[in-house]
Scaffold this motif. Structure first.
Motif, PDB file in Angstrom:
ATOM      1  N   PRO A   1      34.833  62.219  74.916  1.00 37.18           N
ATOM      2  CA  PRO A   1      34.028  63.400  75.235  1.00 37.18           C
ATOM      3  C   PRO A   1      32.878  63.096  76.187  1.00 37.18           C
ATOM      4  O   PRO A   1      32.426  63.967  76.919  1.00 37.18           O
ATOM      5  CB  PRO A   1      33.510  63.852  73.867  1.00 37.18           C
ATOM      6  N   GLN A   2      32.364  61.847  76.162  1.00 34.45           N
ATOM      7  CA  GLN A   2      31.322  61.487  77.119  1.00 34.45           C
ATOM      8  C   GLN A   2      31.804  60.297  77.931  1.00 34.45           C
ATOM      9  O   GLN A   2      31.535  59.136  77.594  1.00 34.45           O
ATOM     10  CB  GLN A   2      30.015  61.164  76.387  1.00 34.45           C
TER      11      GLN A   2
ATOM     12  N   GLU B   1      34.197  67.929  80.767  1.00 30.84           N
ATOM     13  CA  GLU B   1      33.123  67.052  80.272  1.00 30.84           C
ATOM     14  C   GLU B   1      32.359  66.442  81.442  1.00 30.84           C
ATOM     15  O   GLU B   1      31.134  66.287  81.390  1.00 30.84           O
ATOM     16  CB  GLU B   1      33.699  65.914  79.411  1.00 30.84           C
TER      17      GLU B   1
ATOM     18  N   LYS C   1      29.751  68.659  82.842  1.00 28.46           N
ATOM     19  CA  LYS C   1      28.535  68.637  82.004  1.00 28.46           C
ATOM     20  C   LYS C   1      27.703  67.398  82.317  1.00 28.46           C
ATOM     21  O   LYS C   1      26.472  67.459  82.386  1.00 28.46           O
ATOM     22  CB  LYS C   1      28.936  68.639  80.514  1.00 28.46           C
TER      23      LYS C   1
END
Lengths: 342, 97
Positions: free
Chosen positions: A192-193, A313, A316
Protein backbone atom coordinates in the motif's frame (compact mmCIF):
# COMPACT_ATOMS: atom_id res chain seq x y z
CA UNK A 1 27.01 47.27 -21.00
CA UNK A 2 30.59 47.03 -19.91
CA UNK A 3 32.44 46.80 -23.20
CA UNK A 4 31.40 50.32 -24.24
CA UNK A 5 32.28 50.08 -27.91
CA UNK A 6 29.87 51.51 -30.47
CA UNK A 7 31.25 50.12 -33.71
CA UNK A 8 28.95 48.35 -36.13
CA UNK A 9 31.02 45.21 -35.86
CA UNK A 10 30.04 44.75 -32.22
CA UNK A 11 29.03 41.21 -31.45
CA UNK A 12 25.45 40.54 -30.49
CA UNK A 13 25.15 40.06 -26.74
CA UNK A 14 23.44 37.06 -25.25
CA UNK A 15 22.19 36.88 -21.71
CA UNK A 16 21.47 33.57 -20.10
CA UNK A 17 19.33 32.59 -17.20
CA UNK A 18 20.86 29.33 -16.14
CA UNK A 19 21.64 28.86 -12.51
CA UNK A 20 23.49 31.92 -11.35
CA UNK A 21 25.18 32.56 -14.66
CA UNK A 22 23.33 35.61 -15.85
CA UNK A 23 26.00 36.61 -18.30
CA UNK A 24 28.14 34.70 -20.75
CA UNK A 25 31.80 33.99 -20.28
CA UNK A 26 32.70 36.24 -23.20
CA UNK A 27 31.31 39.32 -21.45
CA UNK A 28 33.37 38.78 -18.34
CA UNK A 29 36.74 40.55 -18.18
CA UNK A 30 39.77 38.59 -19.34
CA UNK A 31 40.96 38.01 -15.81
CA UNK A 32 37.68 36.52 -14.63
CA UNK A 33 37.11 34.17 -17.55
CA UNK A 34 37.08 30.52 -16.76
CA UNK A 35 40.14 29.25 -18.54
CA UNK A 36 41.07 25.67 -17.92
CA UNK A 37 44.79 26.20 -18.42
CA UNK A 38 45.02 28.96 -15.82
CA UNK A 39 47.91 28.33 -13.45
CA UNK A 40 46.09 29.30 -10.27
CA UNK A 41 43.30 26.87 -11.08
CA UNK A 42 43.96 23.81 -9.01
CA UNK A 43 42.86 20.38 -10.04
CA UNK A 44 42.44 18.20 -6.99
CA UNK A 45 40.70 15.36 -8.81
CA UNK A 46 42.12 14.34 -12.18
CA UNK A 47 39.96 13.08 -15.01
CA UNK A 48 41.32 9.55 -14.79
CA UNK A 49 38.74 8.22 -12.37
CA UNK A 50 36.17 5.49 -12.81
CA UNK A 51 32.95 7.36 -12.05
CA UNK A 52 29.86 6.54 -14.09
CA UNK A 53 28.83 8.67 -17.02
CA UNK A 54 27.21 11.85 -15.77
CA UNK A 55 28.32 11.35 -12.15
CA UNK A 56 27.23 14.32 -10.04
CA UNK A 57 29.49 13.30 -7.18
CA UNK A 58 32.67 13.53 -9.30
CA UNK A 59 31.63 17.01 -10.39
CA UNK A 60 30.71 18.18 -6.90
CA UNK A 61 33.83 16.71 -5.30
CA UNK A 62 36.11 18.31 -7.86
CA UNK A 63 34.60 21.76 -7.39
CA UNK A 64 34.41 21.52 -3.60
CA UNK A 65 37.99 20.30 -3.20
CA UNK A 66 39.37 22.75 -5.79
CA UNK A 67 37.70 25.65 -4.04
CA UNK A 68 38.95 24.41 -0.65
CA UNK A 69 42.47 23.97 -2.02
CA UNK A 70 42.50 27.51 -3.41
CA UNK A 71 41.05 28.93 -0.20
CA UNK A 72 43.63 27.10 1.93
CA UNK A 73 46.51 28.27 -0.28
CA UNK A 74 47.36 24.72 -1.30
CA UNK A 75 47.70 23.45 2.28
CA UNK A 76 44.95 20.88 2.41
CA UNK A 77 44.57 17.31 3.62
CA UNK A 78 41.47 15.39 2.58
CA UNK A 79 39.99 12.54 4.62
CA UNK A 80 37.55 10.26 2.85
CA UNK A 81 34.90 7.91 4.16
CA UNK A 82 34.19 4.72 2.23
CA UNK A 83 31.75 5.18 -0.58
CA UNK A 84 31.51 5.71 -4.31
CA UNK A 85 33.92 8.63 -4.16
CA UNK A 86 36.59 6.58 -2.42
CA UNK A 87 36.10 3.51 -4.62
CA UNK A 88 36.10 5.16 -8.03
CA UNK A 89 39.06 7.45 -7.32
CA UNK A 90 41.48 5.12 -5.58
CA UNK A 91 41.77 1.56 -6.89
CA UNK A 92 44.99 0.38 -5.19
CA UNK A 93 47.76 1.34 -5.99
CA UNK A 94 46.43 4.18 -8.10
CA UNK A 95 44.93 7.48 -7.05
CA UNK A 96 43.11 10.27 -8.86
CA UNK A 97 43.73 12.79 -6.10
CA UNK A 98 46.50 15.32 -6.52
CA UNK A 99 46.34 16.27 -2.83
CA UNK A 100 47.25 14.43 0.39
CA UNK A 101 44.35 12.06 0.87
CA UNK A 102 43.63 9.43 3.50
CA UNK A 103 40.94 6.80 3.83
CA UNK A 104 40.40 4.68 6.91
CA UNK A 105 36.97 3.14 7.46
CA UNK A 106 33.37 3.70 6.49
CA UNK A 107 32.25 5.32 9.69
CA UNK A 108 35.22 7.24 11.05
CA UNK A 109 36.04 9.96 8.49
CA UNK A 110 35.10 12.71 10.95
CA UNK A 111 37.18 11.15 13.72
CA UNK A 112 40.21 10.66 11.44
CA UNK A 113 39.90 14.27 10.28
CA UNK A 114 39.80 15.39 13.90
CA UNK A 115 42.99 13.45 14.51
CA UNK A 116 44.72 14.93 11.46
CA UNK A 117 43.73 18.45 12.52
CA UNK A 118 44.97 17.82 16.07
CA UNK A 119 48.25 16.40 14.75
CA UNK A 120 48.80 19.47 12.58
CA UNK A 121 48.13 21.71 15.57
CA UNK A 122 50.61 19.81 17.73
CA UNK A 123 53.22 19.89 14.97
CA UNK A 124 52.83 23.66 14.79
CA UNK A 125 51.43 23.67 11.28
CA UNK A 126 48.03 25.30 11.84
CA UNK A 127 47.97 26.64 8.28
CA UNK A 128 47.30 23.11 7.00
CA UNK A 129 43.53 22.74 6.78
CA UNK A 130 41.57 19.50 6.87
CA UNK A 131 38.55 18.48 4.81
CA UNK A 132 36.59 15.32 5.53
CA UNK A 133 34.23 14.01 2.91
CA UNK A 134 31.82 11.15 2.58
CA UNK A 135 28.67 9.99 0.93
CA UNK A 136 25.26 10.11 2.56
CA UNK A 137 25.66 6.57 3.90
CA UNK A 138 28.98 7.33 5.57
CA UNK A 139 27.58 10.57 6.96
CA UNK A 140 23.97 10.08 7.95
CA UNK A 141 24.05 6.40 8.91
CA UNK A 142 27.39 4.81 9.66
CA UNK A 143 29.59 7.78 10.51
CA UNK A 144 26.95 9.76 12.30
CA UNK A 145 28.29 9.24 15.80
CA UNK A 146 31.78 10.41 14.86
CA UNK A 147 30.31 13.33 12.95
CA UNK A 148 28.20 14.48 15.87
CA UNK A 149 31.24 14.17 18.12
CA UNK A 150 33.25 16.32 15.72
CA UNK A 151 30.53 18.99 15.77
CA UNK A 152 30.24 18.85 19.52
CA UNK A 153 34.01 19.28 20.07
CA UNK A 154 34.06 22.02 17.40
CA UNK A 155 37.17 20.58 15.74
CA UNK A 156 38.72 22.59 12.92
CA UNK A 157 37.40 20.38 10.09
CA UNK A 158 35.17 21.04 7.11
CA UNK A 159 32.96 17.99 6.62
CA UNK A 160 31.47 17.66 3.14
CA UNK A 161 28.65 15.19 2.54
CA UNK A 162 27.83 14.26 -1.04
CA UNK A 163 24.19 13.24 -0.83
CA UNK A 164 23.08 10.93 -3.62
CA UNK A 165 20.29 9.59 -1.43
CA UNK A 166 21.22 5.88 -1.15
CA UNK A 167 24.17 3.48 -0.95
CA UNK A 168 24.89 3.59 -4.68
CA UNK A 169 28.24 1.82 -4.67
CA UNK A 170 27.01 -1.40 -3.08
CA UNK A 171 23.87 -1.66 -5.21
CA UNK A 172 21.41 1.11 -4.31
CA UNK A 173 20.32 0.22 -0.79
CA UNK A 174 18.24 2.64 1.26
CA UNK A 175 20.05 5.10 3.54
CA UNK A 176 18.52 7.52 5.99
CA UNK A 177 18.88 10.26 3.38
CA UNK A 178 16.69 8.41 0.87
CA UNK A 179 13.51 10.41 0.16
CA UNK A 180 10.12 8.80 0.89
CA UNK A 181 8.52 6.68 -1.85
CA UNK A 182 11.86 6.10 -3.63
CA UNK A 183 12.43 2.56 -4.85
CA UNK A 184 15.76 1.07 -3.79
CA UNK A 185 17.05 -2.48 -3.53
CA UNK A 186 15.84 -2.68 0.08
CA UNK A 187 12.61 -0.68 -0.32
CA UNK A 188 10.80 -2.39 -3.22
CA UNK A 189 7.80 -0.78 -4.87
CA UNK A 190 5.13 -3.11 -3.45
CA UNK A 191 2.25 -2.87 -1.00
CA UNK A 192 0.00 0.00 0.00
CA UNK A 193 2.94 2.37 0.51
CA UNK A 194 5.43 1.52 -2.25
CA UNK A 195 9.08 2.41 -1.94
CA UNK A 196 10.72 4.00 1.07
CA UNK A 197 8.35 4.56 4.00
CA UNK A 198 7.08 8.03 4.77
CA UNK A 199 8.12 9.51 8.09
CA UNK A 200 11.56 7.84 8.15
CA UNK A 201 15.01 9.27 7.53
CA UNK A 202 16.65 12.37 8.88
CA UNK A 203 17.89 15.77 7.79
CA UNK A 204 21.54 15.97 8.79
CA UNK A 205 21.91 19.68 7.84
CA UNK A 206 19.20 20.48 10.35
CA UNK A 207 20.90 18.32 12.99
CA UNK A 208 24.18 20.12 12.24
CA UNK A 209 22.43 23.47 12.65
CA UNK A 210 21.11 22.28 16.00
CA UNK A 211 24.72 21.64 17.12
CA UNK A 212 25.28 25.39 16.80
CA UNK A 213 28.53 24.97 14.85
CA UNK A 214 30.03 28.03 13.09
CA UNK A 215 28.87 27.18 9.56
CA UNK A 216 26.38 24.80 7.99
CA UNK A 217 25.30 24.98 4.36
CA UNK A 218 23.61 22.95 1.70
CA UNK A 219 24.56 23.26 -1.95
CA UNK A 220 23.84 21.60 -5.26
CA UNK A 221 25.89 20.76 -8.33
CA UNK A 222 23.48 22.77 -10.50
CA UNK A 223 24.79 25.96 -8.90
CA UNK A 224 28.55 25.62 -8.86
CA UNK A 225 29.28 29.29 -8.16
CA UNK A 226 27.16 29.05 -5.03
CA UNK A 227 28.93 25.80 -4.08
CA UNK A 228 32.38 27.35 -4.50
CA UNK A 229 31.33 30.43 -2.58
CA UNK A 230 30.12 28.31 0.34
CA UNK A 231 33.31 26.25 0.40
CA UNK A 232 35.46 29.39 0.38
CA UNK A 233 33.35 30.91 3.14
CA UNK A 234 33.62 27.71 5.18
CA UNK A 235 37.40 27.61 4.73
CA UNK A 236 37.61 31.15 6.08
CA UNK A 237 36.12 30.05 9.38
CA UNK A 238 37.84 27.98 12.07
CA UNK A 239 35.85 25.34 13.89
CA UNK A 240 33.54 22.54 12.79
CA UNK A 241 31.79 23.26 9.51
CA UNK A 242 29.36 21.14 7.54
CA UNK A 243 28.48 21.26 3.86
CA UNK A 244 25.77 19.06 2.37
CA UNK A 245 25.93 18.78 -1.43
CA UNK A 246 23.07 17.28 -3.40
CA UNK A 247 24.55 15.13 -6.19
CA UNK A 248 22.28 13.27 -8.64
CA UNK A 249 23.28 9.68 -9.40
CA UNK A 250 22.21 8.44 -12.85
CA UNK A 251 22.79 4.81 -11.85
CA UNK A 252 20.81 4.75 -8.62
CA UNK A 253 18.11 7.21 -9.57
CA UNK A 254 17.49 5.59 -12.92
CA UNK A 255 17.83 8.86 -14.77
CA UNK A 256 19.52 9.57 -18.08
CA UNK A 257 23.18 10.52 -17.73
CA UNK A 258 22.66 13.89 -19.40
CA UNK A 259 19.95 14.88 -16.88
CA UNK A 260 22.33 15.13 -13.90
CA UNK A 261 22.42 18.91 -13.76
CA UNK A 262 18.78 19.31 -14.77
CA UNK A 263 17.64 17.04 -11.92
CA UNK A 264 19.81 18.88 -9.41
CA UNK A 265 18.20 22.10 -10.59
CA UNK A 266 14.67 20.67 -10.42
CA UNK A 267 15.23 19.31 -6.89
CA UNK A 268 15.92 22.86 -5.76
CA UNK A 269 13.14 24.46 -7.78
CA UNK A 270 10.43 22.08 -6.56
CA UNK A 271 11.47 22.51 -2.93
CA UNK A 272 12.57 18.92 -2.26
CA UNK A 273 16.11 20.09 -1.51
CA UNK A 274 16.28 23.45 0.30
CA UNK A 275 19.54 25.35 -0.32
CA UNK A 276 20.39 27.41 2.74
CA UNK A 277 23.25 28.35 4.99
CA UNK A 278 23.36 28.80 8.74
CA UNK A 279 25.85 30.28 11.17
CA UNK A 280 25.98 29.39 14.86
CA UNK A 281 22.60 27.69 14.73
CA UNK A 282 20.74 30.47 12.92
CA UNK A 283 19.70 30.24 9.27
CA UNK A 284 21.29 33.30 7.65
CA UNK A 285 20.86 32.73 3.93
CA UNK A 286 18.74 30.81 1.49
CA UNK A 287 18.58 30.38 -2.25
CA UNK A 288 15.17 31.58 -3.38
CA UNK A 289 13.30 29.56 -5.96
CA UNK A 290 13.15 31.54 -9.15
CA UNK A 291 10.64 29.39 -11.02
CA UNK A 292 8.62 27.03 -8.89
CA UNK A 293 7.83 23.63 -10.41
CA UNK A 294 5.58 20.79 -9.17
CA UNK A 295 7.37 17.75 -7.73
CA UNK A 296 6.10 15.63 -10.64
CA UNK A 297 8.59 17.41 -12.90
CA UNK A 298 11.38 16.30 -10.59
CA UNK A 299 10.08 12.75 -10.06
CA UNK A 300 9.19 11.95 -13.67
CA UNK A 301 12.73 11.61 -15.16
CA UNK A 302 13.77 9.20 -12.37
CA UNK A 303 13.04 5.50 -12.63
CA UNK A 304 13.17 5.09 -8.85
CA UNK A 305 9.88 7.01 -8.72
CA UNK A 306 8.33 5.41 -11.83
CA UNK A 307 5.92 3.29 -9.75
CA UNK A 308 4.24 6.45 -8.42
CA UNK A 309 2.81 7.29 -11.82
CA UNK A 310 1.07 3.99 -12.46
CA UNK A 311 -0.99 3.22 -9.35
CA UNK A 312 -3.56 4.97 -7.17
CA UNK A 313 -1.30 4.58 -4.10
CA UNK A 314 1.47 6.21 -6.08
CA UNK A 315 -0.68 9.26 -6.78
CA UNK A 316 -1.25 9.62 -3.04
CA UNK A 317 2.51 9.39 -2.48
CA UNK A 318 3.08 12.19 -4.99
CA UNK A 319 0.67 14.47 -3.14
CA UNK A 320 2.46 13.61 0.11
CA UNK A 321 5.82 14.45 -1.49
CA UNK A 322 4.34 17.73 -2.76
CA UNK A 323 3.22 18.49 0.80
CA UNK A 324 6.77 17.74 1.97
CA UNK A 325 8.21 20.17 -0.61
CA UNK A 326 5.64 22.81 0.41
CA UNK A 327 6.67 22.38 4.03
CA UNK A 328 10.33 22.92 3.07
CA UNK A 329 9.43 26.05 1.12
CA UNK A 330 7.39 27.42 4.01
CA UNK A 331 10.04 26.52 6.59
CA UNK A 332 12.98 28.14 4.81
CA UNK A 333 10.90 30.89 3.13
CA UNK A 334 12.19 29.83 -0.27
CA UNK A 335 9.40 31.36 -2.33
CA UNK A 336 8.02 34.52 -0.75
CA UNK A 337 8.41 37.37 -3.16
CA UNK A 338 6.49 39.72 -0.90
CA UNK A 339 9.14 39.29 1.77
CA UNK A 340 12.80 40.21 1.66
CA UNK A 341 14.44 39.17 -1.60
CA UNK A 342 18.01 38.15 -0.95
CA UNK B 1 41.90 -0.12 -21.59
CA UNK B 2 43.99 2.84 -22.59
CA UNK B 3 46.14 4.25 -19.82
CA UNK B 4 48.51 7.07 -19.24
CA UNK B 5 49.57 6.63 -15.64
CA UNK B 6 52.63 8.16 -14.08
CA UNK B 7 54.45 7.35 -10.88
CA UNK B 8 53.97 9.79 -8.01
CA UNK B 9 57.36 9.07 -6.42
CA UNK B 10 60.07 6.45 -6.18
CA UNK B 11 58.38 3.30 -4.86
CA UNK B 12 61.63 1.96 -3.31
CA UNK B 13 61.60 4.78 -0.72
CA UNK B 14 58.43 3.45 0.97
CA UNK B 15 59.16 1.68 4.27
CA UNK B 16 57.86 -1.88 4.57
CA UNK B 17 55.71 -1.27 7.65
CA UNK B 18 53.62 1.55 6.15
CA UNK B 19 49.91 1.32 5.49
CA UNK B 20 48.92 0.76 1.85
CA UNK B 21 49.55 3.95 -0.07
CA UNK B 22 48.89 4.92 -3.65
CA UNK B 23 52.03 5.09 -5.74
CA UNK B 24 50.61 5.83 -9.19
CA UNK B 25 48.57 8.79 -10.36
CA UNK B 26 45.66 7.25 -12.19
CA UNK B 27 45.40 8.54 -15.68
CA UNK B 28 42.89 6.12 -17.10
CA UNK B 29 41.48 7.41 -20.37
CA UNK B 30 37.80 6.46 -20.24
CA UNK B 31 37.14 7.57 -23.81
CA UNK B 32 36.34 4.01 -24.88
CA UNK B 33 33.29 3.87 -22.54
CA UNK B 34 31.48 6.19 -24.86
CA UNK B 35 28.41 5.26 -26.91
CA UNK B 36 27.58 8.84 -27.91
CA UNK B 37 30.09 11.46 -28.98
CA UNK B 38 29.62 15.22 -28.55
CA UNK B 39 29.82 17.28 -31.71
CA UNK B 40 30.11 21.05 -31.50
CA UNK B 41 28.64 23.56 -33.93
CA UNK B 42 31.43 26.12 -34.03
CA UNK B 43 29.20 28.87 -35.39
CA UNK B 44 26.61 28.48 -32.65
CA UNK B 45 29.14 28.35 -29.81
CA UNK B 46 29.36 31.68 -27.96
CA UNK B 47 31.93 30.45 -25.43
CA UNK B 48 29.70 30.88 -22.41
CA UNK B 49 31.65 28.06 -20.78
CA UNK B 50 28.70 26.13 -19.33
CA UNK B 51 29.88 22.87 -20.92
CA UNK B 52 33.31 23.46 -19.43
CA UNK B 53 31.80 24.16 -16.01
CA UNK B 54 29.47 21.18 -15.91
CA UNK B 55 31.62 18.49 -17.55
CA UNK B 56 32.13 15.85 -14.84
CA UNK B 57 35.42 14.63 -16.36
CA UNK B 58 36.94 17.95 -17.49
CA UNK B 59 37.16 16.85 -21.10
CA UNK B 60 36.19 20.28 -22.48
CA UNK B 61 39.17 22.14 -23.92
CA UNK B 62 39.20 25.76 -24.93
CA UNK B 63 39.88 26.76 -28.54
CA UNK B 64 40.15 30.35 -29.76
CA UNK B 65 36.51 30.67 -30.81
CA UNK B 66 34.79 27.61 -29.46
CA UNK B 67 35.05 24.81 -26.94
CA UNK B 68 36.11 21.37 -28.07
CA UNK B 69 36.25 17.97 -26.41
CA UNK B 70 39.13 15.72 -25.49
CA UNK B 71 37.73 12.51 -26.89
CA UNK B 72 40.31 10.37 -25.11
CA UNK B 73 38.67 11.38 -21.81
CA UNK B 74 35.01 12.08 -22.71
CA UNK B 75 32.65 9.41 -21.34
CA UNK B 76 29.80 10.62 -23.51
CA UNK B 77 27.37 11.44 -20.72
CA UNK B 78 25.74 14.28 -22.66
CA UNK B 79 25.57 16.80 -19.82
CA UNK B 80 27.22 19.41 -22.09
CA UNK B 81 24.62 18.93 -24.83
CA UNK B 82 21.77 19.15 -22.31
CA UNK B 83 23.10 22.27 -20.60
CA UNK B 84 24.28 24.23 -23.66
CA UNK B 85 21.97 27.27 -23.80
CA UNK B 86 22.52 27.67 -27.56
CA UNK B 87 22.05 24.00 -28.44
CA UNK B 88 25.47 24.10 -30.07
CA UNK B 89 26.38 20.57 -28.97
CA UNK B 90 24.85 17.50 -30.57
CA UNK B 91 25.31 13.96 -29.33
CA UNK B 92 25.96 11.60 -32.24
CA UNK B 93 26.46 7.88 -32.18
CA UNK B 94 30.06 6.81 -31.66
CA UNK B 95 31.26 4.99 -34.77
CA UNK B 96 34.86 4.45 -33.67
CA UNK B 97 37.87 6.46 -34.65
Amino acid sequence: MTNGTTSAAIQKLHFYQKGTFTVGNRLVSEADRSVQASIDRSNALTCGHRACQGCGEALGARYALDAALRAAGGNLIAVNATGCLEVFTTPYPETSWQIPWIHSLFGNAAAVATGVAAAMRVKGRPEIRVVAQGGDGGTTDIGFGCLSGMFERNDDVLYICYDNEAYMNTGVQRSSATPPAARTATTPAVGPQPGNVFGTGKSVPKIAVAHGIPFVATATVADLHDLERKVVKAMGIHGARYLHIHVPCPLGWGSASQDTIRLAQLAVECGMFPVFEAEHGVVTGRRKIRRRVPVEDYLKPQRRFAHLFTTEEGRKCISQLQAMADRNIAEYRLFDWEGDVE
Amino acid sequence: MQRQSRDLFDVSTIPDDLAPIATVLSGMLPGDWRSMRPLIDRLKCVKCGLCWLYCPVQCVVEKPRWFDFDLAVCKGCGVCAQECPHRAILMVEEMGR
